[in-house]
Design a protein around this motif. Structure first.
Motif, PDB file in Angstrom:
ATOM      1  N   GLU A 335       0.865  -1.178   0.000  1.00 34.46           N
ATOM      2  CA  GLU A 335       0.000   0.000   0.000  1.00 34.46           C
ATOM      3  C   GLU A 335       0.898   1.222   0.000  1.00 34.46           C
ATOM      4  O   GLU A 335       1.811   1.338   0.827  1.00 34.46           O
ATOM      5  CB  GLU A 335      -0.922   0.038   1.232  1.00 34.46           C
ATOM      6  CG  GLU A 335      -1.736   1.343   1.263  1.00 34.46           C
ATOM      7  CD  GLU A 335      -2.750   1.439   2.408  1.00 34.46           C
ATOM      8  OE1 GLU A 335      -2.801   0.532   3.262  1.00 34.46           O
ATOM      9  OE2 GLU A 335      -3.496   2.439   2.420  1.00 34.46           O
ATOM     10  N   GLU A 428      -7.942   2.265  -3.174  1.00 29.38           N
ATOM     11  CA  GLU A 428      -8.643   2.154  -1.894  1.00 29.38           C
ATOM     12  C   GLU A 428      -9.602   3.331  -1.716  1.00 29.38           C
ATOM     13  O   GLU A 428      -9.200   4.487  -1.775  1.00 29.38           O
ATOM     14  CB  GLU A 428      -7.629   2.126  -0.730  1.00 29.38           C
ATOM     15  CG  GLU A 428      -6.740   0.901  -0.755  1.00 29.38           C
ATOM     16  CD  GLU A 428      -5.992   0.681   0.567  1.00 29.38           C
ATOM     17  OE1 GLU A 428      -6.181   1.480   1.494  1.00 29.38           O
ATOM     18  OE2 GLU A 428      -5.218  -0.302   0.637  1.00 29.38           O
ATOM     19  N   ASP A 458     -11.683   0.603   1.966  1.00 25.56           N
ATOM     20  CA  ASP A 458     -10.725   0.879   3.033  1.00 25.56           C
ATOM     21  C   ASP A 458     -11.466   1.142   4.345  1.00 25.56           C
ATOM     22  O   ASP A 458     -12.610   1.604   4.346  1.00 25.56           O
ATOM     23  CB  ASP A 458      -9.906   2.119   2.646  1.00 25.56           C
ATOM     24  CG  ASP A 458      -8.590   2.207   3.412  1.00 25.56           C
ATOM     25  OD1 ASP A 458      -8.325   1.332   4.246  1.00 25.56           O
ATOM     26  OD2 ASP A 458      -7.833   3.164   3.148  1.00 25.56           O
TER      27      ASP A 458
HETATM   28 MG    MG Z   1      -5.592   2.821   2.854  1.00 22.44          MG
END
Ligand code: MG
Ligand code: C2E
Ligand code: MG
Length: 560
Positions: A335, A428, A458
């Protein structure tokens, strides 16, 4: 020649006796109402203007006539009003030395200045009053506010308050009933506002549908609250405009005097800020400015300016946090997390600067930069490590970015420019971003999917938390918010919640990532619940570009 002049002119000899007077002077003396103030015909002494005053003296200028004749004074003048049947008239008398063949004399010029006076008054009224409501205008209020600020600084105690009033949805009145009705309403509102204020306060129309009220000489903020409440009360009854009944509500921002204010502008700015806040909370209410709000506002402003520079300069950086398979411990993806390396403040958390970026629109260039940089990094990793072909990159997308018309196109362009493998970029989004405009979101997510970009929910559990809703969206992964993972150890009940989320996600065909895994115990529970993936400090903190290279070289070599 002097007879042709409109001004009343007389020449005095060395004793102050009128030697000569023009026709206008003579005519003026003959007028019953005004003439008695001059009382100096040819051959009579001129003693200035006859204005009986409370001190018993009736001549104004007598001493000055003597001084001018003695050569100790160069000029003297007086303006005085006379109440006549034609109304109030204003006159002026001017005295100056005048050299005569036999010695010193004096010249007296007397005139009717009523018209000029009226014009002056009108001008000053116009300059300081609003035409529609006849209330003091912005300029006059600023002047009085500046005085209040200075006085309170000098006396060291805040004893004034400023109320910034804005009519809620006033545009609607103008649009539906027209400007004439709008003007009438403004006048009616100003009357009610006046009813709620004292004589010593300054109620001003600030322009448009804004009024500003300065409360002078108050004891404390309680008094300002009382006035605000009285004003809101005054508005409860509907206004009647011809056939219409209109209900008006106001948003009021209150700032109480404080020695930190240097000028009127600062007080006004803060008052307007709180007024906006009252409006955001639905209007028809007041809000009081607090010290904490002031500090926050200042910090935000500074951050906005700094952030602008950071985006242009080289202060932003991406960190990458691995997302790990709970089945075999392999790194499935990363991420991308934004970091701001501020030259003075050090590392600033995205939790602080992303909200500012969103509020100010800076999120658009910032978000583009993040997406481009993250995709470029992913393409680089995929090229270097053949075993990383399936490595994915999650990028956080904020609401403003997602709602922009060109968003899908931008994503497509960045994918093409960076050359990442299809299907390896995930965006996300939080539930609230999707729900903000659910219909539109469905379309955008589909369009992204067609381009090989999937969407991940998310922070699941912090928003609407509606799995049945999520069914409508073509998403394929869900991240369980850190707060649930954190509480999992505490009670059976919390564990049940996580269990239910995972079970329901699976039944909808969604893959699950648990966020914020810090403990071995959490990992054990999650694995037991069939959670596919985890992310958290237990596996790795977010790492900078160099560190992630190192980690992948080692991990991918080990697994490959
Ligand atoms: Mg995130
Ligand atoms: P997020 O998307 O939920 O990101 C996960 C956050 O949890 C990250 O914080 C990460 O460092 C932190 N985290 C991960 N594992 C653990 C753990 O085991 N324990 C704890 N206590 N924390 C953990 P970070 O990097 O501070 O980011 C915070 C939030 O800022 C992100 O939450 C995301 O909503 C936002 N954000 C970060 N970068 C971007 C960006 O580029 N664009 C946008 N729009 N938002 C971003
Ligand atoms: Mg998250």
């Amino acid at each position: 020649m002097l007879d042709a002049l409109e001004k009343h002119i007389a020449v005095l000899d060395g004793n102050g006796v009128v030697l000569f007077a023009n026709r206008a002077w003579r005519d003026f003396l003959a007028q019953e109402e005004e003439g008695r103030h001059l009382r100096a015909g040819v051959g009579e002494p001129c003693r200035g203007v006859h204005l009986p005053g409370p001190d018993g003296r009736s001549w104004v200028g007598q001493a000055e006539v003597t001084e001018i004749l003695a050569g100790t004074r160069a000029f003297w003048q007086v303006q005085y009003p006379v109440s006549t049947q034609r109304g109030l008239r204003w006159f002026a008398m001017r005295l100056s030395p005048f050299v005569l063949p036999g010695g010193n004399g004096a010249l007296v010029v007397h005139e009717d200045i009523s018209e000029r006076k009226e014009l002056e008054e009108q001008l000053s009224h116009h300059a300081f009053h609003d035409r529609l409501t006849a209330l003091p205008n912005r300029a006059l209020l600023l002047d009085r506010l500046n005085m209040a600020v200075k006085r309170s600084k000098r006396q060291g105690r805040p004893y004034y308050a400023l109320l910034y009033l804005d009519i809620d949805r006033f545009n609607l009145v103008n649009e539906t009933l027209g400007h004439v009705a709008g003007d009438r309403l403004l006048m009616a509102i100003s009357h009610r506002l006046l009813r709620a204020t004292r004589d010593v306060d300054t109620l001003s129309r600030f322009g448009g549908d804004e009024f500003v009220l300065l409360l002078d000489a108050i004891a404390g903020e309680e008094q300002a609250r009382i006035v605000a409440e009285r004003i809101l009360d005054e508005m409860r009854e509907p206004f009647r405009l011809r056939r219409h009944e209109i209900v008006v509500s106001l948003s009021i921002g209150i700032v109480c005097g404080s020695d930190i204010f240097e000028n009127a502008g600062q007080v006004l700015r803060d008052a307007e800020t709180v007024m906006q806040r009252a409006k955001e909370q639905g209007g028809g209410r007041y809000e009081m400015f607090s010290e904490a709000m002031r500090n926050l506002a200042r910090k935000r402003l500074q951050m906005e300016m700094d952030l602008r520079r950071a985006i242009e300069g080289d202060q932003l950086e991406l960190y990458y946090q691995p997302i790990v398979s709970l089945r075999n411990g392999q790194i499935r993806g990363l991420e991308a997390l934004a970091r701001w390396n501020h030259p003075e403040l050090g590392m600033i958390s995205p939790l602080e600067f992303i909200p500012v970026a969103e509020e100010t629109g800076l999120i658009v260039p910032l978000g583009s930069w993040v997406l481009r940089r993250a995709c470029a990094k992913l393409a680089e990793l995929q090229a270097i490590y053949p075993t990383a072909a399936g490595l994915t990159m999650n990028v956080n997308i904020s609401g403003t970015q997602f709602a922009r018309p060109g968003f899908v196109q931008e994503v497509e362009d960045i994918l093409a420019a960076t050359g990442v493998r299809p299907g390896t970029v995930k965006l996300e989004l939080t539930e609230s971003v999707i729900m903000a405009d659910a219909e539109k979101a469905v379309g955008v997510i589909k369009a992204l999917k067609e381009r090989g970009v999937s969407v991940v929910i998310d922070d699941f559990g912090t928003g609407y938390s509606s799995l049945s809703y999520l069914q409508r969206f073509p998403v394929n992964c869900l991240k369980v918010d850190r707060s649930f993972v954190l509480k999992m150890d505490d009670t059976r009940e919390n564990r049940e919640i996580v269990k239910t989320i995972i079970k329901m996600a699976h039944s909808l065909g969604l893959e699950v990532v648990a966020e914020g895994v810090e403990q071995q115990s959490q990992l054990a529970i999650l694995a037991g619940l069939n959670c596919e993936n985890g992310q958290g400090f237990l596996f790795s903190k977010p790492l900078d570009a160099g560190e992630i290279d190192e980690l992948l070289r080692y991990r991918l070599a080990a697994s490959g």
